[in-house]
Design an enzyme around this catalytic site. Structure first.
Site, PDB file in Angstrom:
ATOM      1  N   GLY A  87       0.884  -4.851   1.211  1.00 10.92           N
ATOM      2  CA  GLY A  87      -0.743  -4.681   0.234  1.00 10.92           C
ATOM      3  C   GLY A  87       0.198  -5.768  -1.431  1.00 10.92           C
ATOM      4  O   GLY A  87      -1.109  -6.589  -2.294  1.00 10.92           O
ATOM      5  N   GLU A 129       4.615  -5.122   7.260  1.00  6.07           N
ATOM      6  CA  GLU A 129       3.132  -4.030   8.573  1.00  6.07           C
ATOM      7  C   GLU A 129       4.128  -4.136   9.711  1.00  6.07           C
ATOM      8  O   GLU A 129       3.522  -2.587  10.001  1.00  6.07           O
ATOM      9  CB  GLU A 129       2.011  -3.723   7.845  1.00  6.07           C
ATOM     10  CG  GLU A 129       1.727  -3.902   7.174  1.00  6.07           C
ATOM     11  CD  GLU A 129       1.686  -4.800   5.916  1.00  6.07           C
ATOM     12  OE1 GLU A 129       2.145  -5.991   6.039  1.00  6.07           O
ATOM     13  OE2 GLU A 129       1.096  -5.538   4.979  1.00  6.07           O
ATOM     14  N   GLU A 168      -0.315  -9.427  -0.639  1.00  5.85           N
ATOM     15  CA  GLU A 168      -2.062  -9.300  -0.331  1.00  5.85           C
ATOM     16  C   GLU A 168      -2.484  -9.483  -1.697  1.00  5.85           C
ATOM     17  O   GLU A 168      -3.826 -10.723  -2.002  1.00  5.85           O
ATOM     18  CB  GLU A 168      -2.452  -8.297   0.730  1.00  5.85           C
ATOM     19  CG  GLU A 168      -2.079  -8.301   1.947  1.00  5.85           C
ATOM     20  CD  GLU A 168      -2.633  -7.085   3.015  1.00  5.85           C
ATOM     21  OE1 GLU A 168      -1.749  -5.513   2.678  1.00  5.85           O
ATOM     22  OE2 GLU A 168      -2.686  -7.348   3.510  1.00  5.85           O
ATOM     23  N   ALA A 194       0.571  -1.344   0.071  1.00  5.62           N
ATOM     24  CA  ALA A 194       0.124  -0.365   0.032  1.00  5.62           C
ATOM     25  C   ALA A 194       0.801   0.954  -0.241  1.00  5.62           C
ATOM     26  O   ALA A 194       1.899   1.207   0.651  1.00  5.62           O
ATOM     27  CB  ALA A 194      -0.972  -0.377   1.189  1.00  5.62           C
TER      28      ALA A 194
HETATM   29  N1  CAA Z   1       4.021   3.277  -0.685  1.00  6.77           N
HETATM   30  C1  CAA Z   1       4.496   4.521  -1.386  1.00  6.77           C
HETATM   31  N2  CAA Z   1       5.767   4.669  -2.174  1.00  6.77           N
HETATM   32  C2  CAA Z   1       7.148   3.026  -2.667  1.00  6.77           C
HETATM   33  C3  CAA Z   1       6.297   1.890  -0.902  1.00  6.77           C
HETATM   34  C4  CAA Z   1       5.402   1.900  -0.982  1.00  6.77           C
HETATM   35  N3  CAA Z   1       5.230   1.105  -0.625  1.00  6.77           N
HETATM   36  N4  CAA Z   1       7.581   1.268  -1.898  1.00  6.77           N
HETATM   37  C5  CAA Z   1       8.145   1.909  -3.043  1.00  6.77           C
HETATM   38  N5  CAA Z   1       7.832   3.451  -3.115  1.00  6.77           N
HETATM   39  C6  CAA Z   1       8.692   4.094  -3.743  1.00  6.77           C
HETATM   40  C7  CAA Z   1      10.049   4.524  -2.909  1.00  6.77           C
HETATM   41  O1  CAA Z   1       8.938   5.671  -2.129  1.00  6.77           O
HETATM   42  C8  CAA Z   1      10.472   5.463  -4.370  1.00  6.77           C
HETATM   43  O2  CAA Z   1      10.395   6.822  -4.725  1.00  6.77           O
HETATM   44  P1  CAA Z   1      11.042   7.872  -4.882  1.00  6.77           P
HETATM   45  O3  CAA Z   1      11.686   7.504  -5.784  1.00  6.77           O
HETATM   46  O4  CAA Z   1      10.355   9.431  -5.692  1.00  6.77           O
HETATM   47  O5  CAA Z   1      12.389   8.165  -3.255  1.00  6.77           O
HETATM   48  C9  CAA Z   1      10.553   4.523  -4.781  1.00  6.77           C
HETATM   49  O6  CAA Z   1       9.456   3.451  -4.713  1.00  6.77           O
HETATM   50  C10 CAA Z   1      11.463   3.507  -5.136  1.00  6.77           C
HETATM   51  O7  CAA Z   1      11.194   3.474  -4.326  1.00  6.77           O
HETATM   52  P2  CAA Z   1      13.063   2.279  -3.715  1.00  6.77           P
HETATM   53  O8  CAA Z   1      13.852   3.042  -3.793  1.00  6.77           O
HETATM   54  O9  CAA Z   1      12.466   2.543  -2.117  1.00  6.77           O
HETATM   55  O10 CAA Z   1      13.293   1.259  -3.957  1.00  6.77           O
HETATM   56  P3  CAA Z   1      14.198   0.585  -3.773  1.00  6.77           P
HETATM   57  O11 CAA Z   1      14.884  -0.777  -4.845  1.00  6.77           O
HETATM   58  O12 CAA Z   1      15.740   0.869  -3.124  1.00  6.77           O
HETATM   59  O13 CAA Z   1      13.282  -0.654  -2.506  1.00  6.77           O
HETATM   60  C11 CAA Z   1      11.564  -1.782  -2.116  1.00  6.77           C
HETATM   61  C12 CAA Z   1      12.302  -1.145  -2.498  1.00  6.77           C
HETATM   62  C13 CAA Z   1      12.789  -2.790  -0.840  1.00  6.77           C
HETATM   63  C14 CAA Z   1      10.763  -2.807  -2.547  1.00  6.77           C
HETATM   64  C15 CAA Z   1      11.602  -0.666  -0.925  1.00  6.77           C
HETATM   65  O14 CAA Z   1      10.834   0.056  -1.539  1.00  6.77           O
HETATM   66  C16 CAA Z   1      10.462  -0.685   0.004  1.00  6.77           C
HETATM   67  O15 CAA Z   1      11.082  -1.180   0.897  1.00  6.77           O
HETATM   68  N6  CAA Z   1       9.394   0.052  -0.117  1.00  6.77           N
HETATM   69  C17 CAA Z   1       8.606  -0.679   1.238  1.00  6.77           C
HETATM   70  C18 CAA Z   1       7.689  -1.987   1.185  1.00  6.77           C
HETATM   71  C19 CAA Z   1       6.781  -2.098   1.987  1.00  6.77           C
HETATM   72  O16 CAA Z   1       6.930  -1.877   3.166  1.00  6.77           O
HETATM   73  N7  CAA Z   1       5.771  -2.516   1.776  1.00  6.77           N
HETATM   74  C20 CAA Z   1       4.818  -2.284   2.808  1.00  6.77           C
HETATM   75  C21 CAA Z   1       3.451  -1.160   2.322  1.00  6.77           C
HETATM   76  S1  CAA Z   1       2.587  -1.216   4.234  1.00  6.77           S
HETATM   77  C22 CAA Z   1       0.878  -2.086   3.920  1.00  6.77           C
HETATM   78  O17 CAA Z   1       0.968  -2.776   2.636  1.00  6.77           O
HETATM   79  C23 CAA Z   1      -0.289  -1.898   4.371  1.00  6.77           C
HETATM   80  C24 CAA Z   1      -1.138  -2.728   3.708  1.00  6.77           C
HETATM   81  O18 CAA Z   1      -0.971  -4.496   4.371  1.00  6.77           O
HETATM   82  C25 CAA Z   1      -2.459  -2.216   3.680  1.00  6.77           C
END
Ligand code: CAA
Length: 258
Positions: free
Chosen positions: A109, A132, A112, A64
């Site tokens: 998500g 999460e 999911e 998400a």
């Molecule tokens: N939400 C918003 N933006 C996201 C995102 C997310 N879940 N995942 C990645 N992005 C964005 C980053 O912020 C980044 O944006 P900018 O270039 O503007 O900075 C872009 O995508 C590229 O990401 P990274 O630079 O972080 O890429 P990376 O290769 O270094 O890392 C990754 C990749 C490990 C997937 C890392 O992006 C990450 O950890 N993302 C978040 C993963 C996460 O925690 N997901 C769970 C979300 S909570 C949820 O899903 C709740 C639910 O159940 C409903």
């Protein structure tokens, strides 16, 4: 319909739904979820298998949208969660087979979304997980429940408590993913499976899916009652008549889905 963050491509009876917001690794924000809800409601009637995958090179769906969620009030978060749940439920309730082609990060998500499909194939590059709790929340689009039903309570708790990112081989080992494919062969594999499915009766497949889903939350006796009823219901359908006649006439069946 034209969408901004998703893309639906159809080839014959197989449609591929791309979550296509690569600048945010296909993160599910409200707009993307709304587009998904709308696309799932209005799938063309001739689509008989749906493949769900991520646009771009890196991600299936990285979760998400954290940037959008960061400032939500609890009431807004309830709404956002409800929208996510509606999308997952709509995907799960489609009367056609759905295949997740996990081509990269499938976190939160993203896992999911994949778990709401009938089954998951993953590329060697895939990384799955439910991180999460590291953000101070829990999975909010059905992950605590669907993952638990697929891998069992202890594995689900391990993944959710640690937030570990697992590779495709590990995801296969625990039963979350069915097969691991080379990245450039993932979609072709999904399409080949879809082609096999297309040879069978659409009516029977839809009924089988419905029965498996309806029975999953029942005790065995009640679940078998659901199957018994559905088995009988199919008799007299064009597909049943044709399928059995074709067998007896030693020719391939031509199904109409009626
Ligand atoms: N939400 C918003 N933006 C996201 C995102 C997310 N879940 N995942 C990645 N992005 C964005 C980053 O912020 C980044 O944006 P900018 O270039 O503007 O900075 C872009 O995508 C590229 O990401 P990274 O630079 O972080 O890429 P990376 O290769 O270094 O890392 C990754 C990749 C490990 C997937 C890392 O992006 C990450 O950890 N993302 C978040 C993963 C996460 O925690 N997901 C769970 C979300 S909570 C949820 O899903 C709740 C639910 O159940 C409903």
């Amino acid at each position: 319909m034209a969408y901004e963050n998703i893309r639906l491509e159809q080839e014959g009876a197989i449609a591929t739904l791309f979550i296509d917001r690569p600048k945010a690794l296909n993160a599910l924000n409200t707009k993307t979820l709304q587009e998904l809800e709308s696309a799932l409601k209005s799938l063309p009637a001739d689509v008989r298998v749906l493949i769900v995958t991520g646009g771009g090179e890196k991600a299936f769906v990285a979760g998400a949208d954290i940037a959008e969620m960061a400032a939500l009030t609890d009431a807004q978060a309830q709404e956002f969660g409800a929208l996510g749940h509606r999308v997952m439920a709509a995907l799960e309730a489609l009367p056609i087979p759905t295949i997740a082609a996990v081509n990269g990060f499938a976190l939160g998500g993203g896992s999911e979304l994949a778990l709401a499909c009938d089954f998951i194939y993953a590329s060697e590059k895939a990384k799955l997980g439910l991180p999460e709790v590291g953000l101070g929340v829990i999975p909010g689009f059905g992950g605590t429940q669907r993952l638990t039903r697929v891998v069992g309570r202890a594995r689900a708790k391990e993944l959710i408590f640690t937030g570990d990112r697992i590779d495709a081989a590990k995801a296969k080992e625990i039963g979350m993913v069915l097969e691991v494919l080379p990245a450039d062969g993932l979609l072709a594999h999904c399409r080949a499976v879809a082609e096999k499915i297309l040879k069978n009766s659409p009516l029977a497949i839809s009924k089988a899916k419905q029965v498996i889903e309806a029975g999953a939350d029942q005790d065995l006796r009640a679940a078998n009652d659901i199957e018994r009823q559905a088995f009988g219901d199919l008799f007299g359908s064009e597909d049943q008549r044709e399928g059995m006649k074709a067998f007896l006439e030693k020719r391939p069946a031509t199904f109409t889905g009626k």
